[in-house]
Design an enzyme around this catalytic site. Structure first.
Site, PDB file in Angstrom:
ATOM      1  N   GLU A  77       0.404  -1.123   0.383  1.00  0.00           N
ATOM      2  CA  GLU A  77      -0.378  -0.167   0.087  1.00  0.00           C
ATOM      3  C   GLU A  77       1.176   1.665   0.266  1.00  0.00           C
ATOM      4  O   GLU A  77       0.920   2.634   1.189  1.00  0.00           O
ATOM      5  CB  GLU A  77      -1.091  -0.181   1.172  1.00  0.00           C
ATOM      6  CG  GLU A  77      -1.988  -1.218   1.017  1.00  0.00           C
ATOM      7  CD  GLU A  77      -3.275  -1.352   2.314  1.00  0.00           C
ATOM      8  OE1 GLU A  77      -2.779  -0.100   3.394  1.00  0.00           O
ATOM      9  OE2 GLU A  77      -4.379  -1.359   1.737  1.00  0.00           O
ATOM     10  N   GLU A 100      -5.414  -8.510  -1.105  1.00  0.00           N
ATOM     11  CA  GLU A 100      -6.265  -8.011  -0.164  1.00  0.00           C
ATOM     12  C   GLU A 100      -7.738  -8.131  -0.167  1.00  0.00           C
ATOM     13  O   GLU A 100      -7.995  -6.517  -0.998  1.00  0.00           O
ATOM     14  CB  GLU A 100      -5.663  -6.946   1.185  1.00  0.00           C
ATOM     15  CG  GLU A 100      -4.414  -7.045   1.096  1.00  0.00           C
ATOM     16  CD  GLU A 100      -4.054  -6.202   2.351  1.00  0.00           C
ATOM     17  OE1 GLU A 100      -5.064  -5.414   2.633  1.00  0.00           O
ATOM     18  OE2 GLU A 100      -2.568  -6.100   2.176  1.00  0.00           O
TER      19      GLU A 100
END
Ligand code: BG6
Length: 455
Positions: free
Chosen positions: A175, A357
């Site tokens: 991320e 995810e």
């Protein structure tokens, strides 16, 4: 034809534990105590964090994946997953600034990924998942300083060579856009002002581009992905100021993918003095092979302060969307938003997307040896339905990984009682519990789904 990779994901710092064993030293994640004990400000003093008696640090033991990985992988193989994502703990490989390799740490990952392959799971590996080594935070304020890049590349090159033939899918930084929102967790930095976080972002993007070059040179089979915390911003209303505000937020996220996929900064970005002479060529030459995303929900932006209720939008706070259901931890549930997000990304880049995810954090109850998590099944069902609809419209998706396939320590709260897993771990926030693993109802549901899609 490549098979669709149904799988699950965890990260080293949230699962392994053994934070000071076999040569490992602390990472910044190990300095985060249980959030409910109210010590989040500890990040401002990382040098003292581990010396205090403030709190309990659940990540120090985590779920002890370090000792238990063989049994855990066996359960995951039983579940039928085709891909398993985790990260490597940088401070297990290079425990100090002096650059000496911890061979025990390297061997752990060789064994782990050999076992994955043996059980028929494709490893998807992240190099830095919220766990910058603490010594790099102390020495350089993490990714704020350009001096961190050679350390990252030394670590990356070693792992690329040691894991050649075992690992093919690589994500340099988890991320990466989170550096703008949670700089300590995202990049091990204490500074929080906007210019400093953009500077750190540049270092991460440059380090990732150099990593991509190494990965391709070392093994032409390697596939590198950028990893974005995705979820489009909706305008709060059709008021042009809300639309403009949402566009501005979306552009901030696309800055990262523009660099990693197109090889250049968007024109709106006022390039800072931290960008040096050859950096732009390095970025242009080393773009990624696929787009990896985490998706938990969409977000909302407004132009004027007409709405003020905010919720936790997975690290980046967002306005409350009155049209969406919300979990007790402030995560809004938006399966259709997954489709919108995927289409947006695919239209922009035409590169395959890997959902690395997605999942639901909930307080599960283990009653008579069972967890009846129908709410999680519903969440997955809706998101997978949306994913299938998107693929029918021509969007290429490589795989879908459930976040926290086994219960792990939460990144946002340092707790374990917000559980994402399809496998329950008997452990409470204060560290008590047997750590026994129990498949939840969602485990059997996902097992069947994978079987149906694979047959
Ligand atoms: C993602 C992270 O942002 O969200 C994971 O990559 C994290 O590390 C996950 O655990 C869920 O967030 P949280 O805060 O509920 O653990």
């Amino acid at each position: 034809m490549n098979i669709f990779l149904w799988g699950g994901a965890i990260s080293a710092c949230q699962s392994e534990g053994a934070y000071d064993r076999d040569g490992r030293t602390a990472s910044i994640f190990d300095t985060l105590p249980l959030a409910s004990e109210g010590r989040w400000d500890i990040y401002k003093h990382p040098e003292h964090a581990l010396k205090t008696e403030y709190s309990f640090y659940p990540s120090h033991e985590a779920i002890n994946f370090y000792d238990n990985y063989k049994e855990d992988l066996k359960l995951l193989a039983e579940l039928g997953i085709k891909a398993f994502r985790t990260s490597i703990s940088w401070s297990r490989i290079f425990p100090t600034l002096d650059g000496e390799v911890n061979e025990e740490g390297v061997q752990f990952y060789i064994d782990l990924f050999t076992e994955c392959r043996h059980l028929g799971m494709e490893p998807i590996v992240t190099l830095c998942h919220f766990d910058t080594p603490l010594y790099l935070t102390k020495a350089f304020d993490g990714w704020y300083s350009r001096q961190i890049i050679p350390y990252f590349l030394q670590y990356a090159e070693l792992m690329l060579k040691k894991l050649k033939g075992l690992v093919r899918y690589w994500l340099p930084i988890n991320e990466v856009n989170m550096i703008l929102h949670i700089p300590y967790l995202g990049g091990g930095m204490v500074k929080t002002d906007e210019i400093s976080t953009y500077q750190a972002a540049h270092h991460m993007l440059l380090g990732s581009a150099q990593f991509t070059q190494l990965a391709h040179d070392i093994d032409s089979n390697n596939q590198v992905g950028c990893m974005l915390a995705a979820g489009v911003y909706y305008p709060y209303s059709c008021n042009p100021t809300d639309v403009a505000a949402a566009q501005k937020e979306n552009r901030k996220a696309y800055l990262f993918t523009d660099v990693q996929i197109r090889g250049s900064y968007p024109t709106w970005f006022q390039q800072g003095s931290f960008i040096q002479a050859n950096d732009l060529q390095t970025l242009a030459k080393n773009t990624v092979d696929f787009v990896a995303i985490s998706y938990y929900s969409t977000r909302v932006a407004a132009g004027e302060e007409t709405v003020s209720e905010t919720v936790d939008g997975n690290a980046a706070k967002t306005l409350r969307n009155p049209n969406l259901e919300i979990t007790p931890w402030g995560r809004q549930i938006d399966p259709l938003g997954l489709k919108t997000t995927l289409i947006d990304l695919y239209d922009r880049y035409q590169l395959p997307i890997f959902i690395v995810e997605n999942g639901l954090g909930a307080e599960d109850a283990l009653i008579n040896g069972e967890v009846q998590d129908d709410y999680r099944i519903e969440f997955m069902q809706q998101h997978i339905y949306s994913l299938r609809e998107t693929m029918r419209e021509g969007v290429e998706v490589m795989g879908y990984l459930v976040w926290g396939i086994i219960d792990v320590i939460s990144a946002g709260g340092g707790e374990i009682e917000k559980r994402y897993g399809l496998i329950h771990v008997d452990q409470q926030n204060d560290g008590t519990g047997s750590k026994k693993r129990t498949p939840k109802k969602s485990f059997y549901w996902y097992q069947q789904l994978i079987q149906e899609y694979t047959d």
